[in-house]
Design an enzyme around this catalytic site. Structure first.
Site, mmCIF file in Angstrom:
data_model
loop_
_atom_site.group_PDB
_atom_site.id
_atom_site.type_symbol
_atom_site.label_atom_id
_atom_site.label_comp_id
_atom_site.label_asym_id
_atom_site.label_seq_id
_atom_site.Cartn_x
_atom_site.Cartn_y
_atom_site.Cartn_z
ATOM 1 N N ASP A 81 0.786 -1.329 -0.053
ATOM 2 C CA ASP A 81 -0.156 0.033 0.033
ATOM 3 C C ASP A 81 0.980 1.052 0.092
ATOM 4 O OD1 ASP A 81 -2.330 1.324 0.353
ATOM 5 O OD2 ASP A 81 -2.489 1.371 2.593
ATOM 6 N N GLU A 133 -2.708 5.800 -8.041
ATOM 7 C CA GLU A 133 -3.437 6.950 -7.647
ATOM 8 C C GLU A 133 -3.467 8.235 -8.380
ATOM 9 O OE1 GLU A 133 -3.893 7.339 -3.216
ATOM 10 O OE2 GLU A 133 -3.736 9.365 -3.436
ATOM 11 N N VAL A 225 -8.980 -0.145 4.677
ATOM 12 C CA VAL A 225 -9.282 0.214 6.057
ATOM 13 C C VAL A 225 -8.141 -0.088 6.965
ATOM 14 C CG1 VAL A 225 -10.955 -0.529 7.850
ATOM 15 C CG2 VAL A 225 -11.863 -0.638 5.579
HETATM 16 P P1 13P Z 1 -8.080 4.818 6.975
HETATM 17 O O1 13P Z 1 -6.985 4.719 8.028
HETATM 18 O O2 13P Z 1 -8.670 6.147 6.996
HETATM 19 O O3 13P Z 1 -8.891 3.458 7.087
HETATM 20 O O4 13P Z 1 -7.299 4.473 5.566
HETATM 21 C C1 13P Z 1 -6.539 3.404 5.137
HETATM 22 C C2 13P Z 1 -6.029 3.525 3.787
HETATM 23 O O5 13P Z 1 -6.514 4.034 2.815
HETATM 24 C C3 13P Z 1 -4.647 2.971 3.630
HETATM 25 O O6 13P Z 1 -4.339 3.161 2.486
#
Ligand code: 13P
Length: 294
Positions: A81, A133, A225
């Site tokens: 991520d 993104e 999340v």
């Molecule tokens: P949150 O912490 O707001 O759930 O976001 C998670 C996210 O987008 C990780 O890339």
């Protein structure tokens, strides 16, 4: 079983549901998330963001994620991520991640295209999928002016880079929202109609059920999340310590796994079948917007 992002998202895209992508920083998070997915017979994405490396180094977390995915009876994608550089993405590919996100959203458009394309070229050679993104998701509290993903730019971006999934900015933000956001569903509809690729919603924690449903109905196939898991785990730890200030480490470990399972279960259920009364895979109403926002 370990699968790619494309495998997971193409089914979600076809049948109008979203797959939860949960940021896991510990063994307890991973065990709880997979217990939830297996219990609900749901695919799941385990992910780790580059900013989380100091607390959860990628080299240590990768074998955990991968072994847990291989042992699981449901499809599991292991995803990087917010990779911040080509080097991090290549490292994740070499460690066995089945998809990587390159986050060039803070770069000028042409640089984001060039870098995302390069990451995609390398990832594809290794059989790994790519998320990128466009637009600025940012952090809770940031100004929302002029940050939404542009429709025309998304079309060019997707065509030129060859990515598998596009993360968009429609008013979503990472972290603890001060107020529940009202996402720009109209913009989501326009982007989805224009690009037809699985779309990703970052900043899933704190989003209203209504907005989740509208997002899933209109092309969001992956929802990230992180904060909700951390909050859920902390809440349960505090409750347990309030009951028993002398609680031992092992029972607290169990509390953390159980709390991770609860939060992931809650989100999978929300993302799985938001329209139980509508025919799965049937024609979607392209004008679906939450009540009062038509
Ligand atoms: P949150 O912490 O707001 O759930 O976001 C998670 C996210 O987008 C990780 O890339």
């Amino acid at each position: 079983m370990l699968v790619t992002l494309h495998e997971i998202l193409s089914d979600a895209n076809e049948r109008h549901y979203a797959v939860g992508a949960f940021n896991c920083l510990s063994l307890e998070n991973v065990m709880g998330a997979l217990e939830a997915a297996e219990e609900l017979r749901s695919p799941i994405i385990l992910q780790l963001a580059e900013v989380q490396f100091p607390e959860a180094p990628m080299e240590l977390m990768a074998p955990l994620f991968l072994e847990a995915a291989k042992r699981s009876s449901v499809p599991v994608c292991v995803h990087l991520d917010h990779g911040q550089s080509l080097e991090t993405c290549v490292k994740a590919i070499r460690l066995g991640f089945t998809s990587v996100m390159f986050d060039g959203a803070g770069l000028p458009f042409d640089d984001n295209v060039r870098m995302s394309k390069e990451v995609t070229r390398i990832a594809k050679a290794a059989g790994v999928d790519v998320e990128a993104e466009l637009g600025k998701v940012g952090d809770a509290g940031d100004s929302m002016a002029d940050v939404f993903t542009d429709v025309g730019e998304s079309v060019r971006f997707v065509e030129e880079t060859g990515i598998d999934a596009l993360a968009i900015a429609i008013g979503n933000q990472h972290g603890h929202y001060v107020h529940t956001p009202q996402l720009n569903i109209q913009r989501l509809i326009e982007i989805h109609d224009a690009v037809g690729l699985p779309l990703v919603l970052h900043g899933g924690s704190g989003t209203s059920i209504e907005d989740f449903k509208a997002c899933i109905r209109n092309g969001i196939c992956k929802i990230n999340v992180a904060t909700a898991i951390q909050r859920g785990v902390m809440k349960r730890i505090k409750e347990r310590l309030a009951q028993n200030p002398d609680e031992e480490y092992i029972p607290l470990k169990k509390v953390m796994t159980e709390a991770s399972r609860e939060v992931v279960t809650e989100h999978i259920l929300l993302f799985k079948d938001p329209y139980p009364t509508s025919p799965r895979g049937g024609e979607k109403d392209p004008l679906y917007l939450p009540e009062g926002r038509r």
